[in-house]
Design an enzyme around this catalytic site. Structure first.
Site, short mmCIF file in Angstrom:
data_model
loop_
_atom_site.label_atom_id
_atom_site.label_comp_id
_atom_site.label_asym_id
_atom_site.label_seq_id
_atom_site.Cartn_x
_atom_site.Cartn_y
_atom_site.Cartn_z
CE1 TYR A 38 6.98 3.95 0.08
CE2 TYR A 38 8.20 2.17 1.13
CZ TYR A 38 7.04 2.66 0.56
OH TYR A 38 5.94 1.85 0.47
NE ARG B 123 2.79 10.44 5.61
CZ ARG B 123 1.46 10.40 5.71
NH1 ARG B 123 0.81 9.32 5.30
NH2 ARG B 123 0.79 11.41 6.22
NE ARG C 172 -3.42 -2.24 2.90
CZ ARG C 172 -4.21 -2.41 3.96
NH1 ARG C 172 -4.24 -1.49 4.90
NH2 ARG C 172 -4.95 -3.49 4.07
CG ASP D 205 0.12 5.89 3.81
OD1 ASP D 205 -0.39 4.76 3.90
OD2 ASP D 205 1.05 6.28 4.54
#
Length: 258
Positions: A110, A197, A50, A52
Site C-alpha cells: 500500500y 491508515r 477489501r 475502505d
C-alpha cells in the site's frame, strides 16, 4: 467453468470501498453488473481484499468464474467499454481453478500520499492527505523501523475488525520525501481493518512531535487502540500491488517409443 483473473485500477472517491455495502455503490457491485451485461449471467467477483470507502487502487486483483468462451482480450475490451471512467481493467488472463484472488495472495503493498506545505492541491485533493504543519520526516522514519517485522498490531486495528488474530508481518515500511510530497510505502503479508491508515496516522503524530519515535514500542506492547494515533483519511491510501506465488510449470508427458 473457466476462471478469469482481473488486474484493476480505480479512483475510489465516489465508491463505498470494494465490497458490497447496503448504503452505497461499490467497486464489486459495478463490476458484477457489467459482467452480467456482457455474459448474460450473474457473475460473482472475488477481490484480493477489501479497500475502505474512498481508498484507491493501482493493482487490485480479482477473479470470477464463467462459461463464456470470450478471450481475455475480449473481456478487457468489453469491460472497459462499459465501466465508468474511474474504474479500469488493466489486464485479464485465464488462470487455473485453484487460483483465488484473496486466499492465494502472499503480500500486498500500500502507498499513502501526504502533501506537506502551506497550501493544498486542487488537482490531487482526492488522492492525497493535506497537512500544513511541517513534519519531522527523520523522526517518522525512526519510528517506522519499530513497526517492521511480525507483531501484534491490536493497537492499530480498526473497530469492527473480524480478524481472529491481530498478528501481522510488515516486511518494509519506507517513507520518501519528494519536495512537498511524502509517501509511505507499506509492504506486508496482510493487514487488519484500517491498519495502514492507523499506522500512518500515528507516524504523523510522530512528525508533529506529539509522540516520540521510541514510544512506538510501548504502543505495540499495549495492544490498545487508544494508545496509537488517529486514523489517517482514506483519500491518501492506494493499493499498489498484490503478490502471488508463480504458477507451477506444467509438466509435459513424453511418450516412450516402442
Amino acid at each position: 467453468m473457466r476462471r478469469i483473473k482481473l488486474l484493476l485500477e480505480y479512483e475510489g472517491s465516489q465508491y463505498h470501498g470494494w465490497q458490497y455495502q447496503p448504503n452505497g455503490i461499490t467497486i464489486q457491485e459495478v463490476l458484477e453488473k457489467r459482467l452480467e451485461t456482457i455474459t448474460g449471467k450473474k457473475t460473482p467477483v472475488v477481490g484480493s481484499g477489501r479497500t475502505d470507502s474512498g481508498v484507491h487502487a493501482e493493482g487490485q486483483v480479482a477473479h470470477f468464474n464463467t462459461a463464456s468462451n470470450m478471450t481475455p482480450r475480449q473481456f478487457l475490451k468489453a469491460l472497459n467499454s462499459l465501466l465508468p471512467h474511474d474504474i479500469v481493467v488493466r489486464a485479464v488472463e485465464e488462470v487455473d481453478s485453484d487460483f483465488h484472488a484473496r486466499k492465494s495472495a502472499k503480500r500486498k503493498i500500500y502507498r499513502y500520499t501526504l502533501l506537506n506545505r502551506d497550501y493544498p492541491s486542487a488537482l490531487r485533493c482526492r488522492q492525497a492527505h493535506y497537512v500544513a504543519q511541517p513534519l519531522k520526516v527523520t523522526a517518522m522514519r525512526k519510528a517506522a523501523r519499530h513497526l517492521v517485522g511480525k507483531h501484534n498490531f491490536k493497537s492499530f486495528q480498526g473497530a469492527g475488525c473480524e480478524a481472529k488474530s491481530a498478528v501481522r508481518e510488515i516486511h518494509d515500511l519506507s517513507i520518501k520525501k519528494r519536495g512537498d510530497w511524502i509517501e509511505f510505502s507499506v509492504d506486508g503479508s496482510g493487514f487488519l481493518k484500517h491498519m495502514v491508515r492507523n499506522l500512518v496516522g500515528t507516524l504523523i503524530e510522530v512528525g508533529y512531535g506529539r509522540i516520540e519515535p521510541d514510544d512506538i514500542k510501548a504502543i505495540l506492547k499495549a495492544r490498545d487502540r487508544k494508545k496509537a494515533g488517529p486514523t489517517a483519511p482514506a483519500r491518501g491510501l492506494c493499493l499498489v500491488e498484490v503478490f502471488y506465488d508463480k504458477p507451477k510449470a506444467k509438466r509435459c508427458k513424453v511418450s516412450k517409443k516402442k
